[in-house]
Design an enzyme around this catalytic site. Structure first.
Site, mmCIF file in Angstrom:
data_model
loop_
_atom_site.group_PDB
_atom_site.id
_atom_site.type_symbol
_atom_site.label_atom_id
_atom_site.label_comp_id
_atom_site.label_asym_id
_atom_site.label_seq_id
_atom_site.Cartn_x
_atom_site.Cartn_y
_atom_site.Cartn_z
ATOM 1 N N ARG A 47 0.694 -1.242 0.035
ATOM 2 C CA ARG A 47 -0.119 -0.103 0.128
ATOM 3 C C ARG A 47 0.614 1.161 0.004
ATOM 4 N NH1 ARG A 47 -4.877 -2.052 3.909
ATOM 5 N NH2 ARG A 47 -6.288 -2.664 2.275
ATOM 6 N N LYS A 207 -18.133 -14.353 1.943
ATOM 7 C CA LYS A 207 -19.342 -13.114 2.461
ATOM 8 C C LYS A 207 -20.236 -12.805 1.689
ATOM 9 C CE LYS A 207 -15.313 -10.732 4.701
ATOM 10 N NZ LYS A 207 -14.507 -9.490 4.736
ATOM 11 N N GLY A 360 -9.821 -8.665 -0.660
ATOM 12 C CA GLY A 360 -8.469 -8.913 0.072
ATOM 13 C C GLY A 360 -8.103 -10.325 -0.077
ATOM 14 N N GLY A 383 -13.846 -3.320 0.177
ATOM 15 C CA GLY A 383 -15.279 -2.708 0.369
ATOM 16 C C GLY A 383 -15.351 -1.657 -0.769
HETATM 17 P P1 ADP Z 1 -12.629 -11.757 -0.887
HETATM 18 O O1 ADP Z 1 -11.723 -11.070 0.625
HETATM 19 O O2 ADP Z 1 -11.531 -11.816 -2.114
HETATM 20 O O3 ADP Z 1 -13.598 -10.772 -0.876
HETATM 21 P P2 ADP Z 1 -14.080 -13.277 0.836
HETATM 22 O O4 ADP Z 1 -13.633 -12.555 2.216
HETATM 23 O O5 ADP Z 1 -15.438 -13.013 0.344
HETATM 24 O O6 ADP Z 1 -13.291 -12.905 -0.305
HETATM 25 O O7 ADP Z 1 -13.899 -14.953 1.186
HETATM 26 C C1 ADP Z 1 -12.786 -15.622 1.495
HETATM 27 C C2 ADP Z 1 -12.736 -16.559 2.212
HETATM 28 O O8 ADP Z 1 -14.055 -17.574 1.629
HETATM 29 C C3 ADP Z 1 -11.597 -17.389 2.182
HETATM 30 O O9 ADP Z 1 -11.111 -17.505 3.676
HETATM 31 C C4 ADP Z 1 -12.018 -18.876 1.780
HETATM 32 O O10 ADP Z 1 -11.531 -20.015 2.791
HETATM 33 C C5 ADP Z 1 -13.256 -18.689 2.107
HETATM 34 N N1 ADP Z 1 -14.351 -19.745 1.380
HETATM 35 C C6 ADP Z 1 -14.204 -20.029 -0.135
HETATM 36 N N2 ADP Z 1 -15.046 -21.134 -0.527
HETATM 37 C C7 ADP Z 1 -15.225 -21.481 0.827
HETATM 38 C C8 ADP Z 1 -16.143 -22.524 1.229
HETATM 39 N N3 ADP Z 1 -16.755 -23.366 0.193
HETATM 40 N N4 ADP Z 1 -16.348 -22.886 2.386
HETATM 41 C C9 ADP Z 1 -15.976 -22.100 3.326
HETATM 42 N N5 ADP Z 1 -15.215 -21.117 3.063
HETATM 43 C C10 ADP Z 1 -14.857 -20.761 1.965
HETATM 44 MG MG MG Z 2 -12.219 -11.101 2.466
#
Ligand code: ADP
Ligand code: MG
Length: 403
Positions: A47, A207, A360, A383
């Site tokens: 960053r 999420k 992230g 976000g």
């Molecule tokens: P990002 O930060 O890229 O937006 P998220 O925070 O929404 O992504 O999700 C990331 C998390 O999702 C990771 O920690 C991963 O372990 C979890 N994840 C992905 N697929 C599954 C699944 N099928 N069951 C449980 N957790 C999952």
């Molecule tokens: Mg995340």
């Protein structure tokens, strides 16, 4: 009118490149130095590096730079969240003297700003040490504004928050978007406003409720929507397919049902996994089983997309004019369940189209696989990126002077 290149969206705001800055002018720059620390040292300086081009542009014009940022979530003065380690790291990266103020506003910050030589940098303390920051307190904004002649916001990761250092202060000074903010906004808006088609959007992660609005939008704006991660279980539940003990969010199931019901009339082709990899629990030691299909037996949870799905998704990505990826395809932190995410990451790295990754954990996955350099744009704001793509206004952007 601003010129907009193919594949780029509007900024709509003055760029720092067009901000009148005379030698000796004081410019307050809101940066995103919300970096991870360990033992008083910065463990990931990406960053800080991302903010260098804006700082260098202003230093070339012999400005005096006053930087501000938040770090962590302190609720008042808290030495653990001092910006000093970040300014130490900045001093190693930039060809200018860097000074650290002991406070955000107050006599010492004012004196530091007053005495700052041309071409030098003063880093104010963590903006969240001031309680007025998150309330967008007009008094705090005024005191920040009094330190400088102009304001530049380069903190894309904080642009979705209406805080004193992102929104309030921008109203009080001539203002502009920094180069990082500009690049984030034009690239991300370009995905929805002027993508090279086909636009392929890959959504996954855990999420699901955070991403519902995005899913809805891309059903109309994308050409293909590929679903992985825990998000797919919302769809399977809506279709009545057993999901075992997989992670399912009820709110996601409602939207998935609506998306499935309306899919005929919408632009995007919706792709769901055809095969899954499951385990008993969210652990690297759990027994790994590859399913032929997507029915998850009782007592097991889906933790990755299967190889047929990964190959299919890779093919869609290879055909795309533009790819946007947000959210891992599975529990990639657990080595036995990383293959689906790795396959998608490799496909994105190899894709001939424009590739943009947001989120992230998705960014962490790409970095872990050593593929970060091969993506066109890795967004620095989780976000903020989601809100911008949903079409929501970012207060830290809106507050800046128009182009
Ligand atoms: P990002 O930060 O890229 O937006 P998220 O925070 O929404 O992504 O999700 C990331 C998390 O999702 C990771 O920690 C991963 O372990 C979890 N994840 C992905 N697929 C599954 C699944 N099928 N069951 C449980 N957790 C999952
Ligand atoms: Mg995340």
């Amino acid at each position: 009118m601003q010129e907009v290149a193919a594949g780029q969206g509007r900024l709509g705001k003055r760029s720092v490149r067009d901000l009148p800055v005379a030698p000796g002018d004081r410019v307050l720059v809101r940066v995103d130095f919300n970096v991870p620390l360990e033992g008083g040292r910065v463990t990931d300086d990406s960053r800080i590096r991302a903010a260098l081009p804006t700082m260098e542009l202003l230093l070339d014009r012999r400005a005096r730079l006053i930087l501000c940022s938040h770090l962590g979530r302190p609720k008042g003065v808290d030495p653990e969240t001092s910006l000093e380690p970040a300014s130490d790291r900045l001093a190693e990266l930039i060809d200018a003297p860097v000074h650290q103020a002991p406070e955000v506003i107050g006599p010492q910050a004012r004196r530091g700003a007053q005495r700052l030589p041309e071409g030098a940098v003063l880093v104010l303390e963590n903006t969240r040490w001031e309680r007025g920051e998150t309330r967008n307190d007009p008094e705090l904004a005024k005191q920040l504004a009094e330190l400088a002649d102009a304001y530049v916001n380069d903190a894309f990761g904080s642009a979705h928050r209406a805080h004193a250092s992102t929104a309030g202060v921008a109203e009080l000074l001539p203002s502009a978007a920094g180069l990082l903010l500009e690049r984030e906004v034009t690239t991300l808006r370009g995905i929805v406003e002027a993508p090279d088609r086909p636009l392929v959007v890959v959504l996954g992660g855990a999420k699901v409720t955070d991403k519902i609005a995005l899913l809805d939008r891309f059903l109309d704006d994308a050409d293909a929507l590929l679903i992985g991660g825990a998000m797919c279980f919302a769809f399977f539940r809506a279709q009545g397919i057993p999901t075992g003990s997989s992670l399912v969010e009820q709110e996601g199931v409602e939207l998935a049902r609506k998306a499935l019901d309306s899919s005929e009339g919408r632009r995007a082709k919706l792709l769901l996994p055809q095969d899954l990899v499951v385990g008993k629990e969210f652990s690297a030691d759990t027994e790994r089983t590859a399913l032929e299909g997507t029915e998850v037996p009782d007592g097991l949870m889906g933790l990755d997309i299967g190889p047929r799905t990964a190959a299919d998704y890779a093919e869609e990505i290879a055909r795309a004019g533009t790819v946007f990826w947000n959210g891992p395809m599975g529990a990639f932190e657990l080595q036995p369940f990383a293959a689906g995410t790795r396959a998608v990451a490799e496909a994105v790295a190899d894709a001939p189209g424009t590739t943009v990754v947001g989120g992230g954990d998705s960014a962490a996955a790409i970095a872990e696989f050593g593929l970060a350099e091969r993506v066109d744009h890795l967004s620095t704001g989780g976000g903020a990126a989601l809100e911008l793509l949903e079409g929501r206004e970012l207060p830290g952007l809106e507050a800046l002077d128009d182009a």
